[in-house]
Design a protein around this motif. Structure first.
Motif, mmCIF file in Angstrom:
data_model
loop_
_atom_site.group_PDB
_atom_site.id
_atom_site.type_symbol
_atom_site.label_atom_id
_atom_site.label_comp_id
_atom_site.label_asym_id
_atom_site.label_seq_id
_atom_site.Cartn_x
_atom_site.Cartn_y
_atom_site.Cartn_z
ATOM 1 N N UNK A 124 0.846 -1.187 0.000
ATOM 2 C CA UNK A 124 0.000 0.000 0.000
ATOM 3 C C UNK A 124 0.886 1.243 0.000
ATOM 4 N N UNK A 125 0.513 2.223 -0.773
ATOM 5 C CA UNK A 125 1.378 3.389 -0.973
ATOM 6 C C UNK A 125 1.250 4.410 0.155
ATOM 7 N N UNK A 126 2.357 5.107 0.415
ATOM 8 C CA UNK A 126 2.353 6.217 1.358
ATOM 9 C C UNK A 126 1.812 7.452 0.651
ATOM 10 N N UNK A 127 0.996 8.213 1.369
ATOM 11 C CA UNK A 127 0.423 9.431 0.812
ATOM 12 C C UNK A 127 1.046 10.644 1.485
ATOM 13 N N UNK A 128 1.085 11.736 0.752
ATOM 14 C CA UNK A 128 1.609 12.982 1.299
ATOM 15 C C UNK A 128 0.470 13.823 1.849
ATOM 16 N N UNK A 129 0.840 14.801 2.641
ATOM 17 C CA UNK A 129 -0.163 15.730 3.184
ATOM 18 C C UNK A 129 -0.924 16.418 2.058
ATOM 19 N N UNK A 130 -0.194 16.848 1.019
ATOM 20 C CA UNK A 130 -0.827 17.565 -0.076
ATOM 21 C C UNK A 130 -1.849 16.691 -0.800
ATOM 22 N N UNK A 182 -8.933 6.999 4.221
ATOM 23 C CA UNK A 182 -10.160 6.431 3.658
ATOM 24 C C UNK A 182 -10.864 7.461 2.786
ATOM 25 N N UNK A 183 -11.402 6.990 1.675
ATOM 26 C CA UNK A 183 -12.288 7.810 0.849
ATOM 27 C C UNK A 183 -13.716 7.580 1.356
ATOM 28 N N UNK A 184 -14.263 8.568 2.059
ATOM 29 C CA UNK A 184 -15.579 8.417 2.680
ATOM 30 C C UNK A 184 -16.647 9.227 1.950
ATOM 31 N N UNK A 185 -16.354 9.600 0.708
ATOM 32 C CA UNK A 185 -17.280 10.440 -0.058
ATOM 33 C C UNK A 185 -18.669 9.819 -0.131
ATOM 34 N N UNK A 186 -18.729 8.525 -0.421
ATOM 35 C CA UNK A 186 -20.036 7.867 -0.572
ATOM 36 C C UNK A 186 -20.679 7.511 0.758
ATOM 37 N N UNK A 187 -19.925 7.684 1.840
ATOM 38 C CA UNK A 187 -20.442 7.322 3.168
ATOM 39 C C UNK A 187 -21.011 8.530 3.916
ATOM 40 N N UNK A 229 -15.288 -0.952 14.269
ATOM 41 C CA UNK A 229 -16.409 -0.433 13.485
ATOM 42 C C UNK A 229 -15.979 -0.019 12.077
ATOM 43 N N UNK A 230 -14.712 0.325 11.928
ATOM 44 C CA UNK A 230 -14.223 0.683 10.596
ATOM 45 C C UNK A 230 -14.399 -0.458 9.607
ATOM 46 N N UNK A 231 -14.144 -1.672 10.086
ATOM 47 C CA UNK A 231 -14.226 -2.834 9.205
ATOM 48 C C UNK A 231 -15.647 -3.105 8.752
ATOM 49 N N UNK A 232 -16.617 -2.659 9.550
ATOM 50 C CA UNK A 232 -18.018 -2.895 9.206
ATOM 51 C C UNK A 232 -18.618 -1.759 8.398
ATOM 52 N N UNK A 242 -13.057 -2.421 2.163
ATOM 53 C CA UNK A 242 -11.590 -2.345 1.967
ATOM 54 C C UNK A 242 -11.201 -1.445 0.797
ATOM 55 N N UNK A 243 -12.076 -1.357 -0.205
ATOM 56 C CA UNK A 243 -11.759 -0.542 -1.386
ATOM 57 C C UNK A 243 -11.701 0.947 -1.088
ATOM 58 N N UNK A 244 -12.209 1.379 0.080
ATOM 59 C CA UNK A 244 -12.177 2.805 0.417
ATOM 60 C C UNK A 244 -10.812 3.254 0.923
ATOM 61 N N UNK A 245 -9.922 2.307 1.233
ATOM 62 C CA UNK A 245 -8.591 2.664 1.729
ATOM 63 C C UNK A 245 -7.728 3.122 0.554
ATOM 64 N N UNK A 246 -7.262 4.366 0.617
ATOM 65 C CA UNK A 246 -6.486 4.946 -0.482
ATOM 66 C C UNK A 246 -4.990 4.836 -0.258
ATOM 67 N N UNK A 247 -4.589 4.589 0.977
ATOM 68 C CA UNK A 247 -3.172 4.471 1.281
ATOM 69 C C UNK A 247 -2.937 4.733 2.754
ATOM 70 N N UNK A 248 -1.675 4.919 3.120
ATOM 71 C CA UNK A 248 -1.335 5.189 4.514
ATOM 72 C C UNK A 248 -0.531 6.481 4.583
#
Length: 467
Positions: free
Chosen positions: A1-7, A27-32, A63-66, A70-76
């Protein structure tokens, strides 16, 4: 899994594209956003930021897992890379403050409340303690028990007493259970899991709140004994499929029954809770001036009727209890609908202010529908119970068991956790046992209306009803 920057993360800080970081994962929570039980703005204030503190103040990590695929995880992302939400988080900590009183020095449930007021953060205290409007129902629920006198019997040579009973067929050591109370993590990091530990060691049943901080699976795993009863509260969601999934999860996890709460089709105006959140709004214009309770209850459906029981039976074989009965007419209707139990409750005075005390509703049943007392439908009662004498009065007037909510939350505070709750339970146990001796009874089945004088409270019972 890729590291993400602040930007990279901060670019996604809008409703149209919303990312948040929790415990290092992004996490991409746009649809949530629109389906979040706490409301969209709770997530949007964390958009493009580190939401760990917001999340941990209310939820268990499981609760995150529920809630998120998993597809909402964009990176760390590396710790401390992102800005945090400016929200003031209720925190349970006694660091930097004076040590709380030793548990042995707390000798009644009122003592726990005093400690909680001192050690809980203001938002948590307001959420737990507040009642609706002028808090008349909240106060009168407790005063009702003071209007009922006991009629002790003497020279009965009581050598021991038996406080055991059963709730929906499950044996318990006291006619007392843990009422469903939301966000127990405000009181202690272990939240409802700490309550489960105490319940197991002391032989009590627990009703897990629909808005529990912890998953039912985590609470089940935390139980001290494998057979201790755990029931699941249900608020019917505006999205009925979510309620169905909650019921099915509870059944899979081994819950012993579903307690559907019906006394809050809308949220009561809890002014203490709302006032504190208005103060937050003044400091941060991105906040809406809603109390924690109103935010947490935003997904509850106000459109259910008695047909909801037919729907519920269609998806589960678990026993069903209707929580929130406030008059004898509805108690009779619940009986006619074949439920296994009812809870006489006005939501601890948190829904409609000036609603009559639950103990008055029990007297209504005694007067106008006495066939319900001792029937196949068990009668529970909650609200305002603080003493062992309160418990015995309710049982003598026909209740199977009583529920306590706020006192058990308060017993967790200041780092006491499960041991604090065990102390609170044992205080009640000692009061119940001693007062059974005073009444001259050796077991709960010997309690009855002959041992109480309810004339002062009988004056509050409605003059006539139409069944």
């Amino acid at each position: 899994m890729s590291f993400l920057t602040r930007e990279e993360v901060e670019k996604h800080s809008t409703r149209e594209s919303c990312w948040v970081a929790i415990h290092g994962s992004v996490y991409d929570v746009t649809d949530f956003i629109d389906s979040h039980p706490g409301g969209a703005h709770v997530i949007l204030r964390c958009a493009g930021k580190d939401a760990t503190a917001d999340f941990d103040s209310v939820h268990d990590k499981e609760l995150l897992l529920q809630a998120l695929a998993p597809s909402t995880v964009k990176g760390i992302i590396q710790p401390d890379t992102l800005a945090q939400s400016t929200r003031t988080h209720p925190q349970v900590s006694v660091e930097g403050s004076k040590a709380p009183p030793p548990l042995a020095s707390l000798i009644n449930l009122h003592d726990f409340e005093k400690v909680a007021q001192e050690y809980l953060p203001p938002h948590a205290w307001a959420y737990y303690f507040s009642g609706a409007d002028d808090e008349i129902s909240k106060r009168e629920g407790q005063k009702a028990y003071q209007k009922v006198s006991l009629r002790p019997r003497i020279l009965r040579s009581i050598r021991s007493v038996d406080t055991t009973t059963s709730i929906l067929g499950k044996p318990v050591s006291l006619p007392v259970y843990m009422s469903p109370t939301g966000i127990a993590k405000f009181a202690h990091p272990d939240g409802e899991c700490a309550l489960a530990v105490a319940a197991g060691h002391e032989g009590l049943a627990q009703v897990l709140a629909n808005s529990s901080s912890m998953t039912i699976e985590a609470v089940q795993a935390a139980r001290a004994t494998p057979n201790q009863p755990l029931f699941q509260q249900l608020y019917v969601n505006k999205d009925i499929e979510k309620s169905e999934e909650l019921v099915r999860r509870a059944e899979r996890a081994g819950a012993s029954g579903i307690w559907v709460t019906v006394d809050s089709p809308v949220v009561g105006k809890r002014e203490m809770d709302e006032r504190l959140n208005l103060e937050v709004q003044t400091k941060d214009s991105s906040e809406k001036g809603q109390g924690v309770a109103k935010i947490m209850a935003s997904s509850i459906s106000p459109f259910i009727d008695w047909d909801i029981l037919t729907w519920l039976r269609g998806i589960t074989s678990l026993p069903v209890v209707v929580k929130g009965i406030q008059c004898v007419e509805d108690a009779v209707l619940a009986y006619q609908h074949g439920v296994q139990g009812i809870v006489l409750s006005n939501h601890g005075g948190r829904s409609q202010d000036t609603a009559q005390p639950p103990l008055v509703t029990l007297l209504e049943i005694r007067r106008y529908a006495p066939f319900l007392i001792g029937s196949k439908m068990q009668i529970f009662i909650d609200g305002g119970i603080r003493r062992g004498t309160d418990v015995l009065k309710a049982i003598a007037l026909g209740a199977t068991a009583v529920g306590l909510g706020r006192p058990f939350l308060f017993s967790l505070v200041a780092g006491y956790g499960a041991e604090g709750t065990r102390r609170a339970i044992n205080i009640l146990r000692q009061e119940i046992e001693a007062n059974m001796v005073f009444l001259g009874v050796t077991q709960l089945s010997e309690l009855g209306p002959h041992l109480v004088n309810s004339m002062r409270l009988e004056r509050d019972v409605v003059g006539s009803v139409k069944l």
